[in-house]
Write an enzyme that holds these catalytic residues in place. Structure first.
Site, PDB file in Angstrom:
ATOM      1  N   ASP A 141       1.186  -1.429  -0.213  1.00 39.57           N
ATOM      2  CA  ASP A 141      -0.017   0.214   0.059  1.00 39.57           C
ATOM      3  C   ASP A 141       0.642   1.014   0.017  1.00 39.57           C
ATOM      4  O   ASP A 141       2.175   1.101   0.692  1.00 39.57           O
ATOM      5  CB  ASP A 141      -0.949   0.173   1.322  1.00 39.57           C
ATOM      6  CG  ASP A 141      -2.075  -0.942   1.018  1.00 39.57           C
ATOM      7  OD1 ASP A 141      -2.382  -0.884   0.260  1.00 39.57           O
ATOM      8  OD2 ASP A 141      -2.623  -1.582   2.898  1.00 39.57           O
TER       9      ASP A 141
ATOM     10  N   ASP B 237      -6.887  -1.112  -5.248  1.00 41.48           N
ATOM     11  CA  ASP B 237      -7.894  -0.962  -4.023  1.00 41.48           C
ATOM     12  C   ASP B 237      -8.576   0.428  -4.458  1.00 41.48           C
ATOM     13  O   ASP B 237     -10.254   0.302  -4.211  1.00 41.48           O
ATOM     14  CB  ASP B 237      -8.035  -0.098  -2.627  1.00 41.48           C
ATOM     15  CG  ASP B 237      -6.700  -1.656  -1.193  1.00 41.48           C
ATOM     16  OD1 ASP B 237      -7.217  -2.223  -1.684  1.00 41.48           O
ATOM     17  OD2 ASP B 237      -5.949  -0.855  -1.089  1.00 41.48           O
TER      18      ASP B 237
END
Length: 151
Positions: free
Chosen positions: A111, A126
């Site tokens: 991330d 995402d």
């Protein structure tokens, strides 16, 4: 063809961005990116959203594979049709596959998109999943309104 094109582009962009982040920013480091709105912060998440269920990365890969298989099955069967659904499902499958690749290879996802508003750290997969969900909800709402099933 639109479904597959979107899914492949999402996977490619997501994976290239993650490779770049892993090679450029040390885990835990943060680089201001877009004024005071967004930082690039390298985080490795072995769980799911908001770091829940840490250590179950490969299990979530299985869920992603099952989801992708379900979408492909229902597309082939003819239950998922139309350009809006192709676009929505392309984003959803591309995002699910992008994160599944990380989970299978590394047991965790990379991330890096940290919005300064404090809503966690995301990656491009995402973002694609969020876009797919919003498009799916819009498509469903328009379908219901056009059929006047809400009355």
């Amino acid at each position: 063809m639109l479904f597959y094109s979107i899914a492949v582009v999402v996977i490619a962009i997501d994976q290239l961005a993650k490779i770049w982040i892993r090679g450029s920013i040390a885990v835990g480091d943060s680089v201001p990116f877009w004024d005071s709105v967004l930082n690039l912060t390298h985080y490795e998440n072995s769980g799911m959203a908001h770091s829940l269920f840490q250590g179950y990365g490969r299990l979530f890969a299985l869920f992603a594979i099952l989801f992708i298989s379900g979408v492909l099955y229902y597309r082939k069967k003819g239950d998922v049709k139309g350009k809006p659904m192709d676009i929505s499902m392309g984003f959803l499958v591309g995002g699910a596959a992008g994160n599944a690749i990380d989970r299978i290879l590394f047991g965790k996802v990379t991330d890096f998109l940290e919005f300064t508003s404090g809503h966690g750290i995301l990656n491009l997969a995402d973002v694609a999943i969020n876009i797919g969900v919003v498009l799916l909800l819009i498509t469903a709402a328009v379908s219901i309104i056009m059929r006047k099933e809400f009355l």
